[in-house]
Design a protein around this motif. Structure first.
Motif, short mmCIF file in Angstrom:
data_model
loop_
_atom_site.label_atom_id
_atom_site.label_comp_id
_atom_site.label_asym_id
_atom_site.label_seq_id
_atom_site.Cartn_x
_atom_site.Cartn_y
_atom_site.Cartn_z
N GLY A 84 -47.57 61.26 26.97
CA GLY A 84 -47.71 60.34 28.11
C GLY A 84 -48.55 60.95 29.38
N GLU A 85 -48.17 61.92 29.58
CA GLU A 85 -48.74 62.51 31.15
C GLU A 85 -50.38 62.94 30.77
N SER B 115 -52.27 61.50 28.70
CA SER B 115 -52.83 60.07 28.61
C SER B 115 -53.16 59.69 29.94
N GLN B 116 -52.13 59.75 30.85
CA GLN B 116 -52.34 59.14 32.22
C GLN B 116 -53.47 60.02 32.73
N THR B 117 -53.39 61.41 32.57
CA THR B 117 -54.41 62.01 33.45
C THR B 117 -55.54 61.83 32.72
N ALA B 118 -55.99 61.52 31.54
CA ALA B 118 -57.30 60.94 31.09
C ALA B 118 -57.59 59.77 31.59
N LEU B 119 -56.61 58.71 31.77
CA LEU B 119 -56.98 57.21 32.39
C LEU B 119 -57.27 57.74 33.70
N ASP B 120 -56.80 58.64 34.61
CA ASP B 120 -57.23 58.76 35.97
C ASP B 120 -58.45 59.52 36.12
N LEU B 121 -58.98 60.21 34.99
CA LEU B 121 -60.33 60.70 34.90
C LEU B 121 -61.39 59.69 34.47
N ASN B 122 -60.77 58.47 34.41
CA ASN B 122 -61.96 57.35 33.88
C ASN B 122 -62.33 57.56 32.40
N MET B 123 -61.42 58.17 31.54
CA MET B 123 -61.94 58.02 30.42
C MET B 123 -61.84 56.73 29.67
N ASP B 124 -62.58 56.47 28.65
CA ASP B 124 -62.64 55.01 28.10
C ASP B 124 -61.65 54.67 26.93
N GLY C 110 -45.46 52.47 21.70
CA GLY C 110 -45.49 51.37 22.54
C GLY C 110 -44.70 51.69 23.96
N ARG C 111 -43.73 52.16 23.97
CA ARG C 111 -43.27 52.89 25.30
C ARG C 111 -44.17 53.66 25.99
N ILE C 112 -44.65 54.51 25.42
CA ILE C 112 -45.91 55.53 26.37
C ILE C 112 -46.75 54.51 27.09
#
Ligand code: PEP
Ligand code: MN
Length: 368
Positions: A213-214, A216-225, A252-254
């Motif tokens: 989870g964490e 994944s969130q870092t990846a999204l915060d770094l604008n990964m696609d 699904g929960r993550i």
């Protein structure tokens, strides 16, 4: 490293309200395992692409090396049943031929393949003239040149729908991760190839469900696609990567906890605050440069003094003392000890260089 010119027309991108998600088992193990995992993924997540390894590159012989070509039929059946496109790993030209025969939409090169330009070229040649979508995982070790080289080879074979996959890097000390994220390498990839989408593979970075989870969130915060996450209906019974796979329900929960932040905003208040903060950072950075320059001037004085007294430039005890005290000072200010350590290693490297350059100059002048 100079920017690369990739001629690409990538299609991978997030949806308005949720990340682009590639999910599926590390490897396709049986018809039932594939069917049940895909069924549950469709039930619990909004999966965009089903992933499954058919040929598994394993570090040690004797491990499960994948089912091989029969598994392609199970994947094809699951695609027919649930209507989700497929992705699998190819590591040589023969794999590409088989994947093309079964019309697998997405092919990815694994970390152990990206390291080897011979294999990458063989795969590129086998892909020439096809319209496959191809993803390239980062090589095992943090060599961005190899990663870009692999992308260029595939691109030069005429493949335009491409993405890079960040799956972390092998390190002897990568705790708490299985593979060290080294996010800065993907940021550099972004700089060198701005139009190339980058997916993140949190499973191989984390190595354990607890961290997926964490990461994944870092990846999204770094604008990964997008995200590629390993999921198996029964992770404990998995024949490969059992310790890092999550059930479709867990996935699904993550996913429901992840926040997709917009990469920019047109909100005027937000923009003015952003501008203000950036100006403060500019100011602080300029102060940092002033302080560094001041330090170097003192180092030069010290160098001249050592030279005059005929004392060696490098003093081990002093260096240890610098490193330890600075890490303690940093910790008192809530800075990571590693940050201070890396910073001072760099500063020290250039202090030594300044002093040795000076010494050589003085020696040369004495001899001329
Ligand atoms: C995989 O995705 O299962 C895999 C083998 O990944 P990597 O090449 O990143 O190790
Ligand atoms: Mn795996």
């Amino acid at each position: 490293m100079s920017p690369t010119e990739l001629h690409i027309q990538p299609t991978v991108s997030h949806h308005k309200d949720r990340p682009f998600l590639v999910a599926g088992p590390c490897s396709a193990e049986s018809e039932e395992q594939v069917h049940r995992t895909v069924r549950e993924l469709v039930e619990h997540t909004k999966v965009d692409v089903i992933r499954a390894g058919v040929w598994k590159p394993r570090t040690r012989p004797g491990s499960f090396e994948g089912i091989g070509t029969p598994a392609l039929k199970w994947l094809d059946d699951a695609r027919k049943a649930f209507g989700i496109p497929l992705a699998t790993e190819v590591a040589n030209a023969e794999h590409v031929e088989w994947a093309l025969k079964h019309d697998i939409e997405y092919l990815w090169l694994g970390a152990r393949t990206t390291v080897n330009p011979f294999y990458v070229q063989e795969i590129a040649d086998a892909l020439r003239g096809t319209d496959r979508k191809v993803w390239v995982k980062n090589p095992l070790h943090p060599d961005i040149g190899l990663w870009i080289g692999a992308l260029e080879r595939i691109n030069r074979a005429g493949i335009q729908d491409m993405a890079a996959v960040h799956r972390g890097f092998f390190a002897y000390e990568s705790k708490p991760y299985r593979n060290e994220p080294k996010w800065e390498i993907s940021l550099e990839m972004r700089r060198l190839a701005p139009s190339l989408p980058i997916l993140c593979d949190p499973s191989h970075i984390a190595g354990t469900p607890a961290l997926i989870g964490e990461v994944s969130q870092t990846a999204l915060d770094l604008n990964m696609d997008g995200l590629m996450i390993e999921s198996h209906w029964n992770p404990k019974g998995a024949l490969s990567d059992a310790q890092q796979q999550v059930t479709p329900g867990e996935l699904g929960r993550i996913m429901s906890h992840l926040v997709l932040r917009s990469s920019s905003s047109t909100d005027a208040l937000f923009l003015s605050k952003l501008k203000q903060l950036r100006e403060r950072i500019d100011e602080i950075d300029s102060e940092l440069i002033d302080v560094l320059a001041k330090r170097i001037r003192v180092v030069e004085e010290l160098g001249a003094f050592k030279k005059e007294k005929n004392v060696a430039v490098f003093q081990l005890d002093r260096w240890f003392e610098i490193l330890e005290t600075r890490k303690d000072w940093g910790e008192d200010q809530n800075l990571y000890r590693e940050l201070v350590e890396e910073l001072f290693k760099l500063i020290h490297k250039y202090s030594i260089r300044t002093q040795t350059d000076m010494t050589h100059r003085v020696d040369e002048e004495a001899h001329s």
